[in-house]
Design an enzyme around this catalytic site. Structure first.
Site, PDB file in Angstrom:
ATOM      1  N   PRO A 228       9.297  22.120 -32.527  1.00 49.34           N
ATOM      2  CA  PRO A 228       8.761  23.302 -33.226  1.00 49.34           C
ATOM      3  C   PRO A 228       7.697  22.977 -34.273  1.00 49.34           C
ATOM      4  O   PRO A 228       7.236  23.876 -34.976  1.00 49.34           O
ATOM      5  CB  PRO A 228      10.009  23.880 -33.893  1.00 49.34           C
ATOM      6  CG  PRO A 228      10.844  22.672 -34.199  1.00 49.34           C
ATOM      7  CD  PRO A 228      10.624  21.727 -33.039  1.00 49.34           C
ATOM      8  N   LYS A 313      14.353   7.746 -27.252  1.00 45.30           N
ATOM      9  CA  LYS A 313      15.771   8.069 -27.168  1.00 45.30           C
ATOM     10  C   LYS A 313      16.485   6.970 -26.372  1.00 45.30           C
ATOM     11  O   LYS A 313      16.012   6.565 -25.302  1.00 45.30           O
ATOM     12  CB  LYS A 313      15.991   9.415 -26.485  1.00 45.30           C
ATOM     13  CG  LYS A 313      15.075  10.538 -26.975  1.00 45.30           C
ATOM     14  CD  LYS A 313      15.111  10.760 -28.476  1.00 45.30           C
ATOM     15  CE  LYS A 313      14.112  11.837 -28.894  1.00 45.30           C
ATOM     16  NZ  LYS A 313      13.993  11.988 -30.352  1.00 45.30           N
TER      17      LYS A 313
END
Length: 362
Positions: A228, A313
């Site tokens: 975002p 990740k």
């Protein structure tokens, strides 16, 4: 208190085993896990600098261990530490040096309570028994504020008491020049800036501090997987103009500097390529580790950016092979700075950082 001394290295709780793997793979150092956040190495081992290791956050040089019990209460531990400090304070290179105390535990409420109790007991005992040493005490926040460039900062004595569990204590006393971090447990927390769309903004702030290099006014930047907008927010805050790549919506503040400096392209961050090289590329996409590494490799091999910060990740099972691939990738590009770090604001991930060229300043 045991007579044996160890080089104790701290990681984030739950990552001690990965630290063991890292040190064995990269430096052929064999350590043993002595708690959820701690690994002990023989005293004779030369431990690499904290900023060279991915998972090391704090070093306790020449640390000794104390097992708390009814027969050996905390008061006995405090007395032993004070005696050790009496000896250290009489040495020629210590008699005038400032010092500080880190008495801490990590993510363990009962142990944190013990740490606070020990800190009060130690400071009170030192004030009474070694008043000249007590006069030179600096609070941890004062030490953190001392400039690293200050030639005297390396002489500051750091006394560390690490409470692994309520029954397992470690003690270390060493100068900052011997390698420990000036931050408690090696954790440098970033402030959260008002208006940031997500907490991930702190992750990039920390990466830039660790990298000791950041965007400046007028720099161009690409944010891959921007939504975002946490990393876009941070880049703009530092002065960059950002092209944000994401099909998702951005939630940036309704501020002129964001409307003027941010261009939002609803494209795929995995395949996006700029028309010309940029100053910065940053990436925090929620994709697999190897997909992220492939994107980074493409940007590096094609010379598309001068600086980068990529978050990778990690898989839950057997993460070290992926980390080794990341290190091998960085080693193929002889940039001025290449770093990999498990930052304080990282979770099951690591951050890769690079600076192509550092110009010397007069």
């Amino acid at each position: 208190m045991t007579a044996a001394k160890f080089q104790v290295v701290l990681a984030r709780p739950g990552f001690a085993e990965l630290l063991v793997e890292e040190f064995a793979d990269r430096w052929q150092l064999e350590g043993r896990v002595v708690g959820p956040a701690a690994v002990a190495f023989p005293e004779s081992n030369q431990i690499p600098a904290l900023n060279e290791s991915i998972f090391a956050r704090q070093l306790l040089p020449r640390a000794t261990q104390f097992a708390v019990s009814k027969q050996h209460p905390i008061e006995e531990f405090v007395s032993h530490v004070v005696k050790r400090l009496e000896v250290l304070s009489k040495r020629a290179n210590r008699h005038a040096a400032p010092w500080t105390l880190h008495s801490f535990a990590i993510d363990d409420d009962p142990a944190i309570a013990v740490a606070g109790r020990i800190e009060k007991m130690l400071l009170a005992a030192i004030k009474q028994r070694i008043p000249r040493l007590f006069e030179r005490y600096l609070a941890p926040t004062e030490v953190q504020a001392v400039s690293v460039a200050d030639s005297n900062s390396s002489n500051i004595l750091l006394v560390q008491v690490y409470i692994s569990t309520v029954n397992d204590l470690w003690f270390s006393a060493a100068s900052l020049g011997e390698g420990p971090s000036r931050f408690i447990a090696g954790n440098q927390r970033m402030r959260h800036f008002p208006g940031a769309p997500s907490r991930s903004s702190s992750k990039l702030e920390e990466a830039l501090v660790f990298l000791e290099h950041g965007p400046k006014s007028g720099d161009s930047a690409i944010d891959l997987g921007a939504a975002p907008g946490g990393w876009t927010f941070t880049m703009v805050r530092h002065g960059a103009s950002v092209t944000a790549i994401d099909h998702g919506a951005l939630k940036l503040p309704k501020d002129k500097k964001f409307s003027e400096r941010v261009t939002h392209l609803k494209e795929n961050g995995l395949t996006y390529r700029p028309s010309q090289p940029v100053d910065w590329v940053v990436c925090d996409m929620l994709v697999g580790s190897r997909e992220t590494l492939a994107v980074l490799d493409r940007w590096l091999s094609q010379g598309l950016a001068k600086n980068f910060v990529f978050n990778v990740k990690l898989p839950q099972a057997k993460p070290w092979p992926v980390i080794r691939e990341a290190l091998d990738l960085l080693s193929r590009y002889p940039w001025a700075v290449m770093r990999a770090k498990h930052l304080f604001h990282d979770r099951q991930e690591i951050t890769l950082m690079g600076v192509q060229r550092l110009l010397k300043t007069k």
